[in-house]
Design a protein around this motif. Structure first.
Motif, PDB file in Angstrom:
ATOM      1  N   HIS A  18      23.092 -28.210   3.129  1.00  0.00           N
ATOM      2  CA  HIS A  18      23.215 -27.383   1.923  1.00  0.00           C
ATOM      3  C   HIS A  18      22.943 -28.171   0.652  1.00  0.00           C
ATOM      4  O   HIS A  18      23.274 -27.715  -0.447  1.00  0.00           O
ATOM      5  CB  HIS A  18      24.593 -26.698   1.891  1.00  0.00           C
ATOM      6  N   ASP A  98      28.760 -20.979  -1.068  1.00  0.00           N
ATOM      7  CA  ASP A  98      27.943 -20.462   0.029  1.00  0.00           C
ATOM      8  C   ASP A  98      28.597 -19.179   0.551  1.00  0.00           C
ATOM      9  O   ASP A  98      29.567 -19.231   1.312  1.00  0.00           O
ATOM     10  CB  ASP A  98      27.890 -21.550   1.118  1.00  0.00           C
ATOM     11  N   ASP A 101      28.971 -18.478   4.537  1.00  0.00           N
ATOM     12  CA  ASP A 101      30.061 -19.102   5.304  1.00  0.00           C
ATOM     13  C   ASP A 101      31.344 -19.243   4.488  1.00  0.00           C
ATOM     14  O   ASP A 101      32.289 -19.893   4.931  1.00  0.00           O
ATOM     15  CB  ASP A 101      29.604 -20.463   5.849  1.00  0.00           C
TER      16      ASP A 101
HETATM   17 MG    MG Z   1      24.662 -21.861   5.700  1.00  0.00          MG
END
Ligand code: MG
Ligand code: SR1
Ligand code: MG
Ligand code: MG
Length: 386
Positions: A18, A98, A101
Motif C-alpha cells: 500500500h 484503506d 480492508d
Molecule cells: Mg488492499
C-alpha cells in the motif's frame, strides 16, 4: 463481503503493497491493541515507524459473538479528515485510509502516553484540558450550522451516519445501566446504588432526555468517545504534545456529548485521587476545558455562515451546551461504574469508596445540570459528596 484480517506477520507486506514502505531493510511489528473494539500494530523499520489500526467485524474484547460492522473505520477516517481541516495539531498524522480492508495507517505515538494512564499514576494534565476545549470548539463550530452553509450541513448530515456505533452508545451509555441487563456489573459494595438507580424514576426520565438528545440533537460532528483513554500526551523536542485519537464513534450529535465524556472522566480521576490522599486538580480542569472551548467558540462566532443567529442566541446556545455537557458527564460516570465498560481509574482501587463517590456525583450532574451554573458549582458538588 468480508475483509482480510491482518495478523502481525502480514503487516510488512501490507505496508509495502500500500505504498507505506519501500520494502528495504528489516521491519519489526508488535501488536498493541488496547481499546475495546479494534486491533493496532506498531511497525518499526530503520528510521521510521507507523501505527496500523484495523477494524474487526466484531467487538475485539467480546469476540465474534458481538458482531460489529468494520465500517466504523470509515467514520474514524472521516472524523480525522474533518479535524485535520481545522485543528491538525490535535490529532495524529494519518498517512492513509484503506476502505477495502478498513485500515488506517497513522503516525506512531508510542513515545507518548495515554492521559488516563498518566493520571492513574498520579501525573498531571499539563495543557490537555486547553487542547480538548480547543479541539471541541474548532470541530464543532466548523461542522455546525454556524460554520457551514445550510446546504453543506445537509450533505454532512447525509454522509456522517454511524448507526451501529451510535446504537452502542444509546445502549451501553444511555439506557442499559438503568435496566436489568446482562452487560451490567458492579462492585458488590455498590449493589444498593445500582438497584436504587434502576428504580429511580426521576433519574430515568432525565437519562431518557439525554438519550433523545444524543439520538436527535444533530448540532455538529463529534469525536463521539472523548474519554481520557482517547487522549495521548507527552513531550517531543521539548514541546508539550496533546493528541486526540480513536474517533470511530464520530457522528453528528450534541456538542455537549464530547465535553461531557471528558468531564465525566475528570470526575472519576478526581474521585480516585481523593481516596489515594491526593488533592486532585481535576475540578479545575473542567473549568479550564470549558474556558478554552467557550473562548474559541466565541472567537469563531463572527465568522458564522448565517448571521440571523445573533449574539444573544450564542449566549443561550452556550448555556445549553454547558448543561448538556454536565448531563452527559453524569451519564458517563454512571455507566462506567454500573454498566458494561468500566474504568481502570476506579477498578484498580482496593475498594469501592471512590466509585461510590463518582456514582453519587454522576446522579447529581444528571438531575441538577440545569441549576449548576458554573465550574465552581460543580467543584462544590464534588466536594460535598466526598
Ligand atoms: Mg488492499
Ligand atoms: C462495546 S464498546 C464499549 C465502550 O468502549 C468504547 O470505548 C466506548 O466507550 C464504548 O461505550
Ligand atoms: Mg476503527
Ligand atoms: Mg476507543
Amino acid at each position: 463481503m468480508s475483509h482480510r484480517l491482518l495478523e502481525t506477520a502480514d503487516i510488512p507486506g501490507y505496508l509495502r503493497d500500500h505504498g507505506h514502505w519501500d520494502g528495504s531493510g528489516e521491519v519489526a511489528v508488535h501488536e498493541v491493541s488496547d481499546g475495546n473494539l479494534n486491533r493496532v500494530f506498531i511497525a518499526t523499520g530503520a528510521g521510521w515507524s507507523l501505527a496500523v489500526k484495523q477494524a474487526l467485524p466484531w467487538v475485539r474484547v467480546a469476540g465474534p459473538s458481538w458482531p460489529l460492522s468494520p465500517a466504523r473505520a470509515d467514520a474514524e477516517a472521516r472524523a480525522y479528515r474533518a479535524v485535520a481541516a481545522v485543528a491538525p495539531e490535535t490529532i495524529p498524522v494519518v498517512h492513509g485510509y484503506d476502505p477495502a480492508d478498513y485500515v488506517l495507517v497513522m503516525e506512531d505515538m508510542s513515545d507518548l502516553r495515554v492521559l488516563r494512564t498518566v493520571l492513574n499514576e498520579g501525573g498531571g494534565y499539563g495543557g490537555a484540558s486547553d487542547a480538548i476545549g480547543l479541539f471541541v470548539a474548532r470541530l464543532s463550530f466548523a461542522t455546525s450550522d454556524f460554520g457551514m452553509t445550510s446546504a453543506e450541513r445537509k450533505a454532512l448530515l447525509a454522509e456522517s451516519v454511524n448507526p451501529e456505533l451510535c446504537k452502542i452508545t444509546e445502549d451501553v451509555v444511555l439506557s442499559e445501566p438503568y435496566l436489568e441487563h446482562e452487560h451490567n456489573h458492579w462492585h458488590p459494595d455498590l449493589a444498593d446504588l445500582a438497584a436504587a438507580y434502576r428504580a429511580d424514576a426521576a433519574l430515568r426520565t432525565e437519562i431518557a432526555e439525554l438519550r433523545h438528545l444524543f439520538m436527535s440533537g444533530a448540532q455538529a460532528l463529534l469525536h463521539g468517545d472523548l474519554h481520557t483513554g482517547s487522549i495521548i500526551v507527552g513531550n517531543r523536542a521539548g514541546a508539550e504534545v496533546v493528541r486526540v485519537f480513536d474517533p470511530e464513534f464520530s457522528y453528528v450529535g450534541p456538542i455537549g456529548f464530547d465535553l461531557g465524556l471528558y468531564w465525566g472522566n475528570l470526575v472519576a480521576a478526581e474521585s480516585r485521587a481523593r481516596v489515594l490522599g491526593a488533592v486532585g486538580e481535576h475540578a479545575g480542569q473542567l473549568a479550564r476545558s470549558w474556558a478554552a472551548f467557550e473562548t474559541e467558540f466565541r472567537r469563531l462566532w463572527p465568522q458564522r455562515a448565517d448571521t440571523f443567529f445573533d449574539d444573544a442566541y450564542l449566549d443561550r446556545f452556550l448555556r445549553r451546551v454547558w448543561a448538556d455537557s454536565l448531563g452527559f458527564a453524569g451519564a458517563e460516570l454512571i455507566r462506567r461504574i454500573i454498566g458494561y465498560a468500566h474504568l481502570t481509574d476506579l477498578d484498580s482501587l482496593p475498594d469501592a469508596t471512590a466509585a461510590r463517590h463518582a456514582l453519587l456525583v454522576g446522579r447529581e450532574l444528571v438531575l441538577r445540570r440545569a441549576e449548576l451554573a458554573t465550574p465552581a458549582d460543580v467543584a462544590a458538588l464534588v466536594d460535598d459528596l466526598a
